[in-house]
Design an enzyme around this catalytic site. Sequence first.
Site, PDB file in Angstrom:
ATOM      1  CD  GLN A 121       0.253   2.441   4.981  1.00 35.17           C
ATOM      2  OE1 GLN A 121      -0.892   2.692   5.417  1.00 35.17           O
ATOM      3  NE2 GLN A 121       0.586   2.695   3.821  1.00 35.17           N
ATOM      4  CG  PHE A 122       1.652   0.939  10.726  1.00 39.38           C
ATOM      5  CD1 PHE A 122       2.354   1.405  11.637  1.00 39.38           C
ATOM      6  CD2 PHE A 122       1.019   1.481   9.814  1.00 39.38           C
ATOM      7  CE1 PHE A 122       2.681   2.912  11.549  1.00 39.38           C
ATOM      8  CE2 PHE A 122       1.397   2.909   9.867  1.00 39.38           C
ATOM      9  CZ  PHE A 122       2.204   3.807  10.645  1.00 39.38           C
ATOM     10  CB  ALA A 123       3.951  -5.146  12.808  1.00 45.58           C
ATOM     11  CG  ASP A 124       0.352  -2.105  15.072  1.00 39.38           C
ATOM     12  OD1 ASP A 124       0.203  -1.865  16.109  1.00 39.38           O
ATOM     13  OD2 ASP A 124       1.482  -1.627  14.243  1.00 39.38           O
ATOM     14  CE1 TYR A 125      -3.951  -0.911  11.626  1.00 35.85           C
ATOM     15  CE2 TYR A 125      -2.272   0.190   9.989  1.00 35.85           C
ATOM     16  CZ  TYR A 125      -3.139   0.321  11.343  1.00 35.85           C
ATOM     17  OH  TYR A 125      -3.491   1.407  11.907  1.00 35.85           O
ATOM     18  CG  HIS A 161      -0.624   3.426  14.024  1.00 34.78           C
ATOM     19  ND1 HIS A 161      -1.800   3.608  14.425  1.00 34.78           N
ATOM     20  CD2 HIS A 161      -0.507   3.743  12.761  1.00 34.78           C
ATOM     21  CE1 HIS A 161      -2.697   3.976  13.365  1.00 34.78           C
ATOM     22  NE2 HIS A 161      -1.931   3.959  12.334  1.00 34.78           N
ATOM     23  CG  PHE A 198      -2.957  -9.351  13.175  1.00 32.95           C
ATOM     24  CD1 PHE A 198      -2.475 -10.338  13.629  1.00 32.95           C
ATOM     25  CD2 PHE A 198      -2.860  -8.252  13.427  1.00 32.95           C
ATOM     26  CE1 PHE A 198      -1.588 -10.415  14.573  1.00 32.95           C
ATOM     27  CE2 PHE A 198      -1.836  -7.971  14.437  1.00 32.95           C
ATOM     28  CZ  PHE A 198      -1.212  -9.007  15.144  1.00 32.95           C
ATOM     29  CD  GLU A 236      -2.277  -1.496   2.635  1.00 35.35           C
ATOM     30  OE1 GLU A 236      -2.145  -0.764   3.625  1.00 35.35           O
ATOM     31  OE2 GLU A 236      -2.998  -2.802   2.735  1.00 35.35           O
ATOM     32  CD  GLU A 266      -3.797  -4.971   5.209  1.00 38.19           C
ATOM     33  OE1 GLU A 266      -4.734  -5.442   5.259  1.00 38.19           O
ATOM     34  OE2 GLU A 266      -3.321  -3.805   5.328  1.00 38.19           O
TER      35      GLU A 266
END
Lengths: 337, 410
Positions: free
Chosen positions: A82-86, A129, A88, A29, A60
């Site tokens: 974009q972020f490890a948080d995303y 984030h 999943f 992204e 993702e």
Amino acid sequence: MARMTMIEALRSAMDVKLASDPSVIIFGEDVGYFGGVFRCTAGLQARHGEERVFDTPINESAIVGLAVGMAAQGMRPCVEIQFADYVFPAYDQITQEAARLRHRSNGQFTCPLVIRMPTGGGIFGGQTHSQSPEALFTHVAGLKVVIPATPHDAKGLLIAAIEDPDPVIFLEPKRIYNGPFYGDHSGKSVPWASHDGGEVPEGHFVVPLGQARVHREGAGVTVLAYGTMVHVAEAAAAAAGVDAEIIDLRTLLPLDLETITASVQKTGRCVVVHEATRTSGFGAELIAEIQEACFWHLRAPLLRVTGWDAPYPHAQEWDYFPSPARIARALLEVGKD
Amino acid sequence: MSTARLSFPRPPARPDQAPDFSAIVVPQAGALPVPPPDLDAGASRPFATGMIRVLDDDGRAVGPWAEYLGDLSAEPLLRGLRDMLRMRAVDRRMLNAQRQGKTSFYLQCTGEEAIGCGFQRELSPGDMNFPTYRQQSLLIAADYPLEALMGQLYSNDLDPLQGRQLPIMHSARDHGFFSISGNLGTQYVQAVGWAMGCALRGTGEIAAGWIGDGATASNDFHSALLSASVYLPPVVLNVVNNQWAISTYTGVAAGQSETYAARALGYGIPALRVDGNDYLAVIAVSRWAIERARNGHGPVLIEWFTYRVAAHSTSDDPTAYRPRDEAKAWPLGDPVDRLKTHLILRGDWSEDRHRQAEAEILDEVTTVQKAVEAHGTFVDPQPISPAEIFRGVYAEPPPHLRRQRQEMGF
């Protein structure tokens, strides 16, 4: 040699591989025209073309699923979440597909794939984030898990990861994208230009996966850390006046147990430090391995300094992030005879 | 007072009721034209909501899609019939083997043979299928050796996958058959990625994704359609609508959708809905879609309308949720019977030759089965080395796997 930030070093790694290997492809992204929300891919599309570096829909599972299909064919995708948080929504594709493809097909299909993702806290990123989900990947057979702590290692490890024949989760501590962070959040930031780790070769070089680095030699206590915490632990040891041997693990899976046990058998004491939450975090695995391999050398209980077992908060950032003071207390505690 | 009420779709008939397919509209064979290869989504609406059929009720090949197939000689149709009979014989023998405890698990594709058998014969070497566990017919029509296929089912030393995978989770790269995963939907978006690779490299090859009606509800169905719509790679996205997802009636996956094919239109992908039990319709539409993709006109979705005649798997009992004789009432009939009738009508086949072929094929399959069983079964195992557990987790075993292998004694 050149002075680079971690962002520049990562970009340089991708640039080197795009130029030398036509099977390397970059997507995610905002990574194309815009060059990434952290600028890690800035200029790469202009230099290498839209077919090599492109934007994707916000999906993702598709980013990783497409990459698995391409990698199985023999391409070498290096994709960004974009972020490890995303990550999943892509967990199914990563853990059930990418990680197992070689094994389940008996080598007919393989998955030479790199999934880059900014990770970690210390930036007032709040719940989504700031997370450090490494343990959710180190638990998966078939993956490799890498996290650099300096621009030098970021470039060498990323080139090694892209060249690796197996899927690699490449975690990038965003707190140290622009400079090392020592846990002092009073406002004075340090640039990579003033740190030895910012010295990065310009062309092709690798830092082999699976090898830890002794960040600081010491005799009093072994500190196992990775990512941002390598620098925070260094500051904590200095503040506490402890002669710590700080090991930057660099690769969590496969783990360089040899370097770890050699150090712990020398010092007889060990503190594990990570940003991730404590329970069932990667620190638990480290402590279990050390207990098995170094039990008769240990002079004190093994300690952990980690994030609390709570979702990453916003306002209470510095009460959550493992502080130099907390690490220093653990170093003094473990050093008692 | 709220008047809002939820909908809970239910099948037309349950076990204690008579089968009821009255809601299914079966259009006349030959009613739909052959669209141009650059058909767009909007113009494909009649194809996505209608049904392409070639064989009429009497077994005649009629209409534009029959003409599209050209002067179709008997040879490819007889080969298709043999493929389907072979598939049916393998299913029968392996169901039997499971009942005898010789393998732990099996899944038949009874009633759906035409789809994979026909589609595969239209592919070229180098094209790659991303199948589900019910597309073994692709392997049969790719002339995949039965020794390898059965070896996998028995997890013996003929198993190309060295006992690592549950039976029917085949992988046959050289036969255009991607490694099957137990996780539904995942392969659909991987097929799009593979097709993107084909386009980027200019190989001229295509990919084919496969998914069932139930699994269209998975996230990756959407991921695949969206990705295919964005990048327009050479991929054929197949939905096999066999009306059932284990015990769940297809209406639960479909909701208020018009058809599964029609879903593609919202993504800007053209779609066709096809009689999946009509071998001639299968090869005609497969040829059209595969050529379209190969010639750079982008992705296309095909809904194959069929019926899952057998149980979901050897662990399933369909009499617990649907009428026992529902398959007999299925309005699109049986793919083998329909092709047989057509070939007899043409004068290229007869009941006698059919019976003879069935016996020969069953004999051939049984002979291979016995030879494969000599290499071990679940009842009489000749174990694969436990060290195989560790091989292939990574390209090179890292230290922790070497230690674990040594701990095991290898």
